[in-house]
Design a protein around this motif. Structure first.
Motif, short mmCIF file in Angstrom:
data_model
loop_
_atom_site.label_atom_id
_atom_site.label_comp_id
_atom_site.label_asym_id
_atom_site.label_seq_id
_atom_site.Cartn_x
_atom_site.Cartn_y
_atom_site.Cartn_z
N VAL A 143 3.35 -0.60 -7.83
CA VAL A 143 4.36 -0.45 -6.77
C VAL A 143 4.80 -1.79 -6.20
O VAL A 143 5.99 -2.00 -5.95
CB VAL A 143 3.81 0.48 -5.65
CG1 VAL A 143 4.73 0.45 -4.44
CG2 VAL A 143 3.67 1.89 -6.17
N ASP A 144 3.86 -2.72 -6.05
CA ASP A 144 4.24 -4.01 -5.45
C ASP A 144 5.21 -4.78 -6.34
O ASP A 144 6.21 -5.31 -5.88
CB ASP A 144 3.00 -4.86 -5.15
CG ASP A 144 2.22 -4.26 -4.00
OD1 ASP A 144 2.84 -3.53 -3.18
OD2 ASP A 144 1.00 -4.47 -3.91
N SER A 145 4.89 -4.81 -7.65
CA SER A 145 5.82 -5.57 -8.51
C SER A 145 7.14 -4.83 -8.65
O SER A 145 8.21 -5.45 -8.75
CB SER A 145 5.20 -5.96 -9.86
OG SER A 145 4.77 -4.82 -10.51
N LEU A 146 7.10 -3.50 -8.64
CA LEU A 146 8.36 -2.75 -8.68
C LEU A 146 9.20 -3.09 -7.46
O LEU A 146 10.38 -3.43 -7.55
CB LEU A 146 8.08 -1.24 -8.74
CG LEU A 146 9.30 -0.33 -8.59
CD1 LEU A 146 10.31 -0.57 -9.71
CD2 LEU A 146 8.90 1.15 -8.58
N ALA A 173 0.84 6.31 -4.27
CA ALA A 173 1.71 5.22 -4.75
C ALA A 173 3.17 5.55 -4.42
O ALA A 173 3.95 4.67 -4.04
CB ALA A 173 1.53 5.02 -6.25
N MET A 174 3.53 6.82 -4.52
CA MET A 174 4.91 7.21 -4.19
C MET A 174 5.19 6.98 -2.71
O MET A 174 6.26 6.52 -2.34
CB MET A 174 5.16 8.68 -4.54
CG MET A 174 5.52 8.97 -5.97
SD MET A 174 6.78 7.93 -6.74
CE MET A 174 8.21 8.15 -5.72
N GLU A 175 4.19 7.29 -1.88
CA GLU A 175 4.41 7.06 -0.43
C GLU A 175 4.57 5.58 -0.15
O GLU A 175 5.43 5.18 0.65
CB GLU A 175 3.27 7.68 0.38
CG GLU A 175 3.38 9.19 0.37
CD GLU A 175 2.54 9.85 1.44
OE1 GLU A 175 2.66 9.46 2.62
OE2 GLU A 175 1.77 10.76 1.08
N ASP A 176 3.75 4.74 -0.82
CA ASP A 176 3.91 3.29 -0.65
C ASP A 176 5.32 2.87 -1.07
O ASP A 176 6.00 2.11 -0.37
CB ASP A 176 2.90 2.52 -1.52
CG ASP A 176 1.48 2.69 -1.01
OD1 ASP A 176 1.33 3.16 0.15
OD2 ASP A 176 0.54 2.39 -1.76
N LEU A 177 5.74 3.38 -2.22
CA LEU A 177 7.07 3.01 -2.72
C LEU A 177 8.17 3.47 -1.76
O LEU A 177 9.13 2.74 -1.49
CB LEU A 177 7.28 3.63 -4.11
CG LEU A 177 8.63 3.35 -4.75
CD1 LEU A 177 8.81 1.85 -5.02
CD2 LEU A 177 8.79 4.12 -6.06
N ASN A 179 7.88 3.95 1.46
CA ASN A 179 7.87 3.10 2.66
C ASN A 179 8.55 1.76 2.37
O ASN A 179 9.37 1.28 3.16
CB ASN A 179 6.42 2.87 3.14
CG ASN A 179 5.87 4.13 3.77
OD1 ASN A 179 6.59 4.89 4.44
ND2 ASN A 179 4.59 4.40 3.55
N ASN A 180 8.20 1.18 1.22
CA ASN A 180 8.80 -0.13 0.87
C ASN A 180 10.31 -0.03 0.71
O ASN A 180 11.06 -0.89 1.17
CB ASN A 180 8.21 -0.65 -0.46
CG ASN A 180 6.73 -0.93 -0.36
OD1 ASN A 180 6.17 -0.89 0.74
ND2 ASN A 180 6.10 -1.20 -1.49
N THR A 181 10.77 1.02 0.04
CA THR A 181 12.21 1.13 -0.24
C THR A 181 12.98 1.49 1.03
O THR A 181 14.13 1.07 1.20
CB THR A 181 12.49 2.17 -1.35
OG1 THR A 181 11.73 3.36 -1.07
CG2 THR A 181 12.12 1.62 -2.71
N ALA A 182 12.33 2.24 1.93
CA ALA A 182 13.00 2.53 3.22
C ALA A 182 13.26 1.21 3.95
O ALA A 182 14.32 0.99 4.53
CB ALA A 182 12.15 3.47 4.06
#
Ligand SMILES: Cc1ncc(COP(=O)(O)O)c(C=O)c1O
Length: 373
Positions: A143-146, A173-177, A179-182
């Motif tokens: 997720v971080d590199s994405l 991992a989806m929740e992390d993604l 949060n990051n994309t928001a």
């Protein structure tokens, strides 16, 4: 839509298309083939569907009601949402094209390898495309590199579980993604075409419960895989109310035919069919994972109704040669020449019923053994 990857290519752009392949490999048109190239539920369609459709034929004399209220209500109930969050579509394919239309002219990121229609839909709607590669042989997503690659991206297309790798990004991992994309203002479109094939917990596997928390999330669904109705064309899109309305503005009127729309509620109510499918997955998928691995093949762990496999370095056969030998033995699998990042090195094989799966393993065993002689 072209049938082939290019006019000079022997490789079809999608699964199936047996006639063209048989002709290319010099086999007779009536050569018997079992189709392991399309990822459809071998138990479907439910037995009652054909009689039920026959009874609905009178409805073809009228236009469908454009709001598809009963179908949307059934889907909303299935996902514990309100119908305003549901748009019925002409297959998951239309939902993909609507998601792209909503971001026309913007910047998209797609994962590779993944379903090729995201990139095609983006091109059709003038989006620029960045490819983010999942590394072979396990194809896991970090997720971080994405996220690092998304800073100037407007919309990310993801497939969960992913076609063709059959891998599933887990919920945390989806929740992390999300949060990051928001935080960076990047829309996330998740294709859940195979989510009902994840297993016993498929209802829990869907991201639908996260829609309320993440308005930048859109989910795309297909009903053609699980219910084995690809010729009928049926799917839907789940999103916040504004997005659903905007997507509807891009949709041709009466895009979903009467028969497909009327079938939604009875399909979703068929719990016995869903349970039978989950029992099949729970028994055949681990059995096949083990059987394919025991043949010495590389097998990507699957959370869907198909496997991505390739001969291991020790096996003296190329992937293309194995594809051809299987075809000659009456088994059609999916080549990977047009999955970016796979370069034809892998084959995708669908999970079928037990006798078919056993036959696949026996034929593979013979071909892999013969190539050593
Ligand atoms: C990942 C994925 N999404 C969507 C679709 C389209 O499915 P439908 O038949 O519902 O249009 C497919 C079809 O192969 C697919 O593999």
């Amino acid at each position: 839509m072209s049938q082939f990857m290019s006019p000079s290519s022997p490789w079809p752009a999608h699964g199936g298309q047996a006639e063209a392949l048989l002709a290319h490999f010099g086999l007779p048109a009536d050569h018997r083939l079992e189709d392991f190239s399309a990822n459809l539920n071998p138990l479907g369609p439910p037995a009652w569907v054909s009689d039920w459709l026959a009874k609905q034929l009178a409805g073809l004399e009228r236009y469908p009601a454009p709001d598809y209220a009963a179908a949307r209500q059934a889907i909303a109930t299935h996902h514990q949402l309100q119908p305003e969050h549901v748009l019925l579509t002409n297959g998951g394919a239309e939902a993909i094209f609507l998601a792209a239309a909503l971001h026309a002219g913007k910047r998209a990121a797609v994962i590779t390898p993944s379903f090729g229609e995201y990139a095609r839909a983006c091109r059709a709607h003038g989006l620029s495309i960045s490819e983010i590669a999942l590394p072979a042989p396990d194809f896991t997503l970090d997720v971080d590199s994405l996220t690092a690659g998304l800073s100037d991206i407007d919309v990310l297309f993801l497939c969960r579980p992913n076609n063709p790798t059959a891998t599933l990004i887990d919920m945390s991992a989806m929740e992390d993604l999300l949060n990051n994309t928001a935080a960076i203002g990047c829309r996330v479109v998740v294709d859940e075409a195979f989510i009902d094939m994840v297993g016993e917990t498929s209802q829990e596997a869907s991201l639908a419960p996260l829609l309320a928390r993440y308005p930048h999330l859109m989910l795309l669904h297909s009903m053609t895989k699980f219910y084995t109705l690809p010729g009928l064309r049926l799917g839907y899109l789940l999103a916040d109310v504004t997005t659903v309305q905007a997507a509807q503005d891009h949709q041709p009127p009466w895009s979903v035919n009467h028969l497909a729309a009327e079938l939604v509620a009875p399909l979703l109510a068929d719990d016995a069919f869903a349970r039978r499918t989950q029992r099949w997955l729970a028994s055949e998928r681990p059995r096949m994972a083990q059987a394919l691995t025991q043949l010495g093949l590389e097998v990507v762990p699957s959370q869907a109704c198909f496997f991505l496999i390739r001969p291991s370095a020790a096996q003296e056969i190329t992937t293309d040669a194995l594809f051809e030998q299987l075809l000659r033995q009456g088994i059609l699998v999916r080549h990977s020449h047009n999955f970016a990042g796979l370069n034809g090195e892998w084959l995708r094989v669908a999970l079928r019923d037990e006798p078919d799966n056993r036959r696949l393993v026996n034929v593979l065993k013979k071909e892999l053994h013969d190539c050593l002689r």
